[in-house]
Structure formats: structure tokens, C-alpha cells
Design a protein around this motif. Structure first.
Motif, mmCIF file in Angstrom:
data_model
loop_
_atom_site.group_PDB
_atom_site.id
_atom_site.type_symbol
_atom_site.label_atom_id
_atom_site.label_comp_id
_atom_site.label_asym_id
_atom_site.label_seq_id
_atom_site.Cartn_x
_atom_site.Cartn_y
_atom_site.Cartn_z
ATOM 1 N N MET A 146 -10.947 -23.167 -53.902
ATOM 2 C CA MET A 146 -11.235 -23.141 -52.481
ATOM 3 C C MET A 146 -12.441 -22.222 -52.276
ATOM 4 O O MET A 146 -12.439 -21.096 -52.729
ATOM 5 N N ARG A 147 -13.427 -22.729 -51.623
ATOM 6 C CA ARG A 147 -14.633 -21.925 -51.434
ATOM 7 C C ARG A 147 -14.513 -21.028 -50.214
ATOM 8 O O ARG A 147 -13.811 -21.349 -49.248
ATOM 9 N N GLN A 148 -15.227 -19.906 -50.254
ATOM 10 C CA GLN A 148 -15.276 -18.987 -49.124
ATOM 11 C C GLN A 148 -16.641 -19.084 -48.474
ATOM 12 O O GLN A 148 -17.664 -19.148 -49.163
ATOM 13 N N VAL A 149 -16.627 -19.092 -47.142
ATOM 14 C CA VAL A 149 -17.860 -19.228 -46.371
ATOM 15 C C VAL A 149 -17.861 -18.167 -45.283
ATOM 16 O O VAL A 149 -16.849 -17.979 -44.596
ATOM 17 N N GLN A 150 -18.964 -17.456 -45.149
ATOM 18 C CA GLN A 150 -19.072 -16.483 -44.071
ATOM 19 C C GLN A 150 -19.143 -17.207 -42.736
ATOM 20 O O GLN A 150 -19.650 -18.330 -42.649
ATOM 21 N N LEU A 151 -18.637 -16.571 -41.699
ATOM 22 C CA LEU A 151 -18.559 -17.190 -40.382
ATOM 23 C C LEU A 151 -19.915 -17.691 -39.904
ATOM 24 O O LEU A 151 -20.031 -18.813 -39.419
ATOM 25 N N ARG A 152 -20.946 -16.897 -40.076
ATOM 26 C CA ARG A 152 -22.270 -17.327 -39.585
ATOM 27 C C ARG A 152 -22.751 -18.573 -40.323
ATOM 28 O O ARG A 152 -23.392 -19.437 -39.744
ATOM 29 N N ASP A 153 -22.430 -18.667 -41.634
ATOM 30 C CA ASP A 153 -22.811 -19.864 -42.390
ATOM 31 C C ASP A 153 -21.939 -21.054 -41.989
ATOM 32 O O ASP A 153 -22.409 -22.194 -41.966
ATOM 33 N N ALA A 154 -20.671 -20.799 -41.681
ATOM 34 C CA ALA A 154 -19.769 -21.871 -41.269
ATOM 35 C C ALA A 154 -20.233 -22.486 -39.948
ATOM 36 O O ALA A 154 -20.140 -23.699 -39.756
ATOM 37 N N LYS A 155 -20.732 -21.653 -39.057
ATOM 38 C CA LYS A 155 -21.247 -22.171 -37.782
ATOM 39 C C LYS A 155 -22.404 -23.141 -38.029
ATOM 40 O O LYS A 155 -22.497 -24.179 -37.386
ATOM 41 N N ALA A 156 -23.268 -22.785 -38.968
ATOM 42 C CA ALA A 156 -24.441 -23.610 -39.241
ATOM 43 C C ALA A 156 -24.078 -24.881 -40.003
ATOM 44 O O ALA A 156 -24.769 -25.891 -39.896
ATOM 45 N N ARG A 157 -22.966 -24.845 -40.796
ATOM 46 C CA ARG A 157 -22.623 -25.988 -41.637
ATOM 47 C C ARG A 157 -21.256 -26.579 -41.289
ATOM 48 O O ARG A 157 -20.583 -27.141 -42.150
ATOM 49 N N LEU A 158 -20.852 -26.463 -40.045
ATOM 50 C CA LEU A 158 -19.519 -26.921 -39.659
ATOM 51 C C LEU A 158 -19.292 -28.387 -39.985
ATOM 52 O O LEU A 158 -18.246 -28.760 -40.514
ATOM 53 N N SER A 159 -20.253 -29.230 -39.718
ATOM 54 C CA SER A 159 -20.104 -30.653 -39.989
ATOM 55 C C SER A 159 -19.854 -30.904 -41.473
ATOM 56 O O SER A 159 -18.978 -31.692 -41.848
ATOM 57 N N ALA A 160 -20.579 -30.223 -42.345
ATOM 58 C CA ALA A 160 -20.396 -30.387 -43.788
ATOM 59 C C ALA A 160 -19.034 -29.848 -44.229
ATOM 60 O O ALA A 160 -18.377 -30.431 -45.092
ATOM 61 N N LEU A 161 -18.572 -28.749 -43.628
ATOM 62 C CA LEU A 161 -17.260 -28.195 -43.961
ATOM 63 C C LEU A 161 -16.138 -29.148 -43.552
ATOM 64 O O LEU A 161 -15.159 -29.323 -44.286
ATOM 65 N N VAL A 162 -16.283 -29.758 -42.396
ATOM 66 C CA VAL A 162 -15.277 -30.717 -41.931
ATOM 67 C C VAL A 162 -15.267 -31.942 -42.842
ATOM 68 O O VAL A 162 -14.197 -32.432 -43.222
ATOM 69 N N ASP A 163 -16.429 -32.424 -43.234
ATOM 70 C CA ASP A 163 -16.496 -33.575 -44.152
ATOM 71 C C ASP A 163 -15.841 -33.223 -45.489
ATOM 72 O O ASP A 163 -15.100 -34.020 -46.056
ATOM 73 N N GLY A 164 -16.105 -32.026 -45.985
ATOM 74 C CA GLY A 164 -15.494 -31.588 -47.242
ATOM 75 C C GLY A 164 -13.983 -31.473 -47.126
ATOM 76 O O GLY A 164 -13.241 -31.875 -48.028
ATOM 77 N N ALA A 165 -13.506 -30.947 -46.007
ATOM 78 C CA ALA A 165 -12.063 -30.816 -45.790
ATOM 79 C C ALA A 165 -11.395 -32.186 -45.738
ATOM 80 O O ALA A 165 -10.296 -32.380 -46.265
ATOM 81 N N ALA A 166 -12.066 -33.148 -45.126
ATOM 82 C CA ALA A 166 -11.519 -34.502 -45.050
ATOM 83 C C ALA A 166 -11.406 -35.136 -46.434
ATOM 84 O O ALA A 166 -10.549 -35.987 -46.663
#
Length: 80
Positions: free
Chosen positions: A1-21
Motif C-alpha cells: 500500500m503506497r503512502q501519499v502526502q495530502l498535498r500530493d493526493a489533492k493534485a493526483r486524486l483522480s489517479a488515486l481513485v483509479d488505482g483504488a478501483a
């Protein structure tokens, strides 16, 4: 499971959601501490439907007398 800082998560939310799916969960950190997790909906539903320990015991089929009696002797004194 990867860790992402909040500021980076805001910028890459769409990619994080796609990865979670696709099954790749992410831990969102703030100031280096884990604060949230992004999971796919399938994983969320699987975890949400895990029965409680009490329900598992009730479904076990144990009956009176199946377990040995509980020891009723008082605990020993301990100097702390």
C-alpha cells in the motif's frame, strides 16, 4: 500500500481513485502521520460485511458444557 502526502493526493486524486478501483489502496498522510485510506468500493464492501467477533461466536454452534468451566480462584496479589 503506497503512502501519499495530502498535498500530493489533492493534485493526483483522480489517479488515486483509479488505482483504488483497480485494487491499489493508498494511505493519505498529513505531517508524516497516516490520516486516511483510499480504497476501491469492492474492498470497502468486503471489509464492511465482516461479522463481529460476537456474531462469529454465536454462529459457532457451541453449547453449554462445550467449554471447560472458568477458574474462579481470586487473582494473586502483586506488589507494583
Amino acid at each position: 500500500m503506497r503512502q501519499v502526502q495530502l498535498r500530493d493526493a489533492k493534485a493526483r486524486l483522480s489517479a488515486l481513485v483509479d488505482g483504488a478501483a483497480e485494487g491499489e489502496a493508498s494511505i493519505i498522510t498529513r505531517h508524516g502521520k497516516p490520516r486516511a485510506v483510499i480504497l476501491g468500493i469492492d474492498e470497502w464492501n468486503r471489509l464492511r460485511n465482516v461479522p463481529s467477533f460476537g456474531r462469529l461466536l454465536l454462529a459457532s454452534g457451541l453449547e453449554d458444557g462445550d467449554l471447560p468451566p472458568r477458574d474462579s480462584t481470586p487473582p494473586r496479589d502483586a506488589a507494583l
